[in-house]
Design a protein around this motif. Structure first.
Motif, PDB file in Angstrom:
ATOM      1  N   LEU A  54      30.301 -16.156  19.338  1.00  0.00           N
ATOM      2  CA  LEU A  54      31.212 -15.636  18.471  1.00  0.00           C
ATOM      3  C   LEU A  54      31.850 -16.621  17.543  1.00  0.00           C
ATOM      4  O   LEU A  54      32.217 -16.211  16.553  1.00  0.00           O
ATOM      5  CB  LEU A  54      32.121 -15.010  19.293  1.00  0.00           C
ATOM      6  N   ALA A  55      31.988 -17.798  17.797  1.00  0.00           N
ATOM      7  CA  ALA A  55      32.689 -18.771  17.008  1.00  0.00           C
ATOM      8  C   ALA A  55      31.782 -19.187  15.925  1.00  0.00           C
ATOM      9  O   ALA A  55      32.427 -19.144  14.667  1.00  0.00           O
ATOM     10  CB  ALA A  55      32.730 -20.255  17.867  1.00  0.00           C
ATOM     11  N   ASP A  56      30.552 -18.883  16.060  1.00  0.00           N
ATOM     12  CA  ASP A  56      29.622 -19.092  14.832  1.00  0.00           C
ATOM     13  C   ASP A  56      29.814 -18.053  13.766  1.00  0.00           C
ATOM     14  O   ASP A  56      29.623 -18.239  12.591  1.00  0.00           O
ATOM     15  CB  ASP A  56      28.165 -19.294  15.212  1.00  0.00           C
ATOM     16  N   VAL A  57      30.079 -16.859  14.124  1.00  0.00           N
ATOM     17  CA  VAL A  57      30.164 -15.816  13.203  1.00  0.00           C
ATOM     18  C   VAL A  57      31.701 -15.466  12.669  1.00  0.00           C
ATOM     19  O   VAL A  57      31.749 -14.793  11.982  1.00  0.00           O
ATOM     20  CB  VAL A  57      29.741 -14.319  13.872  1.00  0.00           C
ATOM     21  N   GLN A  58      32.475 -16.354  13.256  1.00  0.00           N
ATOM     22  CA  GLN A  58      33.711 -16.178  12.922  1.00  0.00           C
ATOM     23  C   GLN A  58      34.051 -16.230  11.209  1.00  0.00           C
ATOM     24  O   GLN A  58      35.021 -15.687  10.747  1.00  0.00           O
ATOM     25  CB  GLN A  58      34.791 -17.211  13.482  1.00  0.00           C
ATOM     26  N   PRO A  59      33.379 -17.136  10.628  1.00  0.00           N
ATOM     27  CA  PRO A  59      33.539 -17.360   9.185  1.00  0.00           C
ATOM     28  C   PRO A  59      32.915 -16.150   8.210  1.00  0.00           C
ATOM     29  O   PRO A  59      33.248 -15.914   7.255  1.00  0.00           O
ATOM     30  CB  PRO A  59      32.815 -18.593   8.630  1.00  0.00           C
ATOM     31  N   ILE A  60      32.058 -15.241   9.037  1.00  0.00           N
ATOM     32  CA  ILE A  60      31.393 -14.093   8.202  1.00  0.00           C
ATOM     33  C   ILE A  60      32.384 -12.949   8.232  1.00  0.00           C
ATOM     34  O   ILE A  60      33.143 -12.671   9.268  1.00  0.00           O
ATOM     35  CB  ILE A  60      30.119 -13.803   9.206  1.00  0.00           C
ATOM     36  N   GLU A  61      32.411 -12.234   7.160  1.00  0.00           N
ATOM     37  CA  GLU A  61      33.119 -10.932   6.883  1.00  0.00           C
ATOM     38  C   GLU A  61      32.348  -9.863   7.635  1.00  0.00           C
ATOM     39  O   GLU A  61      31.102  -9.490   7.506  1.00  0.00           O
ATOM     40  CB  GLU A  61      33.270 -10.581   5.532  1.00  0.00           C
ATOM     41  N   LEU A  62      33.302  -9.175   8.646  1.00  0.00           N
ATOM     42  CA  LEU A  62      32.326  -8.381   9.398  1.00  0.00           C
ATOM     43  C   LEU A  62      32.894  -6.871   9.368  1.00  0.00           C
ATOM     44  O   LEU A  62      33.798  -6.489   9.061  1.00  0.00           O
ATOM     45  CB  LEU A  62      32.598  -8.543  10.888  1.00  0.00           C
ATOM     46  N   LEU A  63      31.813  -5.939   9.503  1.00  0.00           N
ATOM     47  CA  LEU A  63      32.213  -4.621   9.549  1.00  0.00           C
ATOM     48  C   LEU A  63      32.249  -4.106  11.094  1.00  0.00           C
ATOM     49  O   LEU A  63      31.211  -3.734  11.626  1.00  0.00           O
ATOM     50  CB  LEU A  63      31.225  -3.727   8.665  1.00  0.00           C
ATOM     51  N   LEU A  64      33.061  -3.722  11.484  1.00  0.00           N
ATOM     52  CA  LEU A  64      33.493  -3.420  12.836  1.00  0.00           C
ATOM     53  C   LEU A  64      34.232  -2.107  13.094  1.00  0.00           C
ATOM     54  O   LEU A  64      35.302  -2.002  12.453  1.00  0.00           O
ATOM     55  CB  LEU A  64      33.995  -4.286  13.871  1.00  0.00           C
ATOM     56  N   SER A  65      33.866  -1.090  13.878  1.00  0.00           N
ATOM     57  CA  SER A  65      34.595   0.210  13.923  1.00  0.00           C
ATOM     58  C   SER A  65      34.917   0.343  15.535  1.00  0.00           C
ATOM     59  O   SER A  65      34.171   0.196  16.176  1.00  0.00           O
ATOM     60  CB  SER A  65      33.772   1.443  13.749  1.00  0.00           C
ATOM     61  N   PRO A  66      36.470   0.294  15.575  1.00  0.00           N
ATOM     62  CA  PRO A  66      36.897   0.512  17.014  1.00  0.00           C
ATOM     63  C   PRO A  66      36.586   1.758  17.891  1.00  0.00           C
ATOM     64  O   PRO A  66      36.435   1.607  19.088  1.00  0.00           O
ATOM     65  CB  PRO A  66      38.368   0.619  16.832  1.00  0.00           C
ATOM     66  N   MET A  67      35.673   2.495  17.162  1.00  0.00           N
ATOM     67  CA  MET A  67      35.220   3.728  17.843  1.00  0.00           C
ATOM     68  C   MET A  67      33.709   3.419  18.232  1.00  0.00           C
ATOM     69  O   MET A  67      33.266   4.262  19.207  1.00  0.00           O
ATOM     70  CB  MET A  67      34.817   4.995  16.716  1.00  0.00           C
ATOM     71  N   GLN A  68      33.185   2.276  17.919  1.00  0.00           N
ATOM     72  CA  GLN A  68      32.025   1.931  18.548  1.00  0.00           C
ATOM     73  C   GLN A  68      32.124   1.199  19.772  1.00  0.00           C
ATOM     74  O   GLN A  68      32.594   0.027  19.720  1.00  0.00           O
ATOM     75  CB  GLN A  68      30.934   1.142  17.409  1.00  0.00           C
ATOM     76  N   PRO A  69      31.635   1.649  21.010  1.00  0.00           N
ATOM     77  CA  PRO A  69      31.638   0.587  22.006  1.00  0.00           C
ATOM     78  C   PRO A  69      31.333  -0.605  22.023  1.00  0.00           C
ATOM     79  O   PRO A  69      32.180  -1.580  22.669  1.00  0.00           O
ATOM     80  CB  PRO A  69      30.819   1.575  22.985  1.00  0.00           C
ATOM     81  N   ALA A  70      30.255  -1.010  21.421  1.00  0.00           N
ATOM     82  CA  ALA A  70      29.827  -2.215  21.272  1.00  0.00           C
ATOM     83  C   ALA A  70      30.894  -3.183  20.373  1.00  0.00           C
ATOM     84  O   ALA A  70      30.954  -4.388  20.629  1.00  0.00           O
ATOM     85  CB  ALA A  70      28.348  -2.572  20.471  1.00  0.00           C
ATOM     86  N   HIS A  71      31.564  -2.382  19.369  1.00  0.00           N
ATOM     87  CA  HIS A  71      32.367  -3.337  18.679  1.00  0.00           C
ATOM     88  C   HIS A  71      33.637  -3.571  19.463  1.00  0.00           C
ATOM     89  O   HIS A  71      34.427  -4.691  19.454  1.00  0.00           O
ATOM     90  CB  HIS A  71      32.742  -2.549  17.368  1.00  0.00           C
ATOM     91  N   ARG A  72      34.043  -2.608  20.233  1.00  0.00           N
ATOM     92  CA  ARG A  72      35.280  -2.828  21.355  1.00  0.00           C
ATOM     93  C   ARG A  72      35.085  -3.944  22.183  1.00  0.00           C
ATOM     94  O   ARG A  72      35.976  -4.748  22.621  1.00  0.00           O
ATOM     95  CB  ARG A  72      35.805  -1.382  22.045  1.00  0.00           C
TER      96      ARG A  72
END
Length: 299
Positions: free
Chosen positions: A183-201
């Protein structure tokens, strides 16, 4: 109070109006209205409130509706069990599939159940884990795939599999990300995350525990739309194994497994506990379990 009264009352509750219930139940509206009045008079409580746009259940009506559904379901199971003793397997089985699994399994599951049990009618619902668990508890589903709190125990009924999470995006967006990022490696990447998605939560909770602050630019609950934005280079997203595998088949997208300890999604098959397990349900569970196992091997 008899079985026919309960069937009529459940029909009214689910239709939302006497007119629609009359059409579905094939009974003229005045007769249906009289049946409802007789039931309310017998019980001594108001069950339904009639308004301009339809009907609504009172608290007493809601209680009777939930219990009536279970009673009618038990009657159906009893009839099915009696026919099964005579070698006839028929009826309806209702199965809930997680949204991420549905594109992979729905058609094959439906077809294989029909091939194994020609007189059984599969009804497959798709939703998030919390929604499916609620429907299972209410008796609206015979079985469902659910996200488990922890890894399934080996050999336990309903044990299914655990799947990793992947970051999915265009090659350009993920060009500086290692092949097995944390997760630290992807920290600089702009992310599309939806709180409705269980994987994203799951990801957001892991980041909160570790103090990581991800660059979230927004999100869309609808996965195809999210992937379209990923293809346009707007950002990357995070998906579970099966969803990521399908996404990587799209032109211009790649999927990299996230090598983060504890960042896994555990999925199990759960059966309704208070309705009894018919032969059709047990065969359906066996087919679903096998299809899941085959899919895991291919992933």
């Amino acid at each position: 109070m008899d079985i026919r009264q309960l069937k009529y009352f459940v029909g009214i509750a689910e239709a939302g109006s006497l007119t629609e219930a009359s059409r579905r139940l094939h009974i003229v509206q005045p007769a249906l209205s009289q049946r409802l009045s007789d039931l309310e008079r017998e019980l001594g409580v108001k069950l339904v409130v009639r308004g301009r746009v339809g009907t609504a259940l009172t608290p007493a009506g809601t209680e009777l509706y939930e219990r009536s559904k279970r009673i009618l379901q038990q009657i159906d199971y009893a009839a099915a069990a009696a026919r099964e003793k005579a070698g006839v397997v028929e009826g309806v089985i209702t199965i809930g599939l997680l949204r991420s699994l549905s594109p992979l399994l729905s058609v094959r599951l439906f077809s294989e159940i029909r091939a194994a049990m020609p007189r059984v009618r599969p009804q497959i619902r798709v939703g998030y884990s919390a929604e499916l668990e609620r429907l299972l508890f209410k008796g609206d589903l015979d079985m469902a795939t659910l996200v488990a709190a922890g890894a399934p125990e080996a050999g336990a009924r309903g044990a299914a599999f655990s799947e990793r999470l992947f970051i999915v995006g265009s090659r350009d967006v993920l060009r500086a990300v290692p092949r097995r990022p944390t997760l630290a490696d992807v920290q600089p990447i702009e992310l599309l995350l939806s709180p409705m998605q269980p994987a994203h939560r799951l990801v957001l909770e892991a980041c909160e525990r570790s103090g990581l602050d991800l660059r979230i630019v927004g999100g869309i609950e609808d996965l195809p739309s999210m992937l379209e934005l990923c293809e346009q280079g707007v950002g990357a997203t995070i998906l579970s194994t099966f969803a990521a595998r399908r996404a990587a088949q799209r032109t211009g997208l790649i999927a990299l497994p996230i090598a983060e300890s504890g960042l896994e999604r555990h999925v199990r098959i759960a059966l309704a506990t208070d309705t009894g397990w018919s032969e059709a349900v047990l065969v359906g569970e066996s087919i679903l379990s096998r299809l899941l196992a085959e899919s895991v091997k291919r992933s």
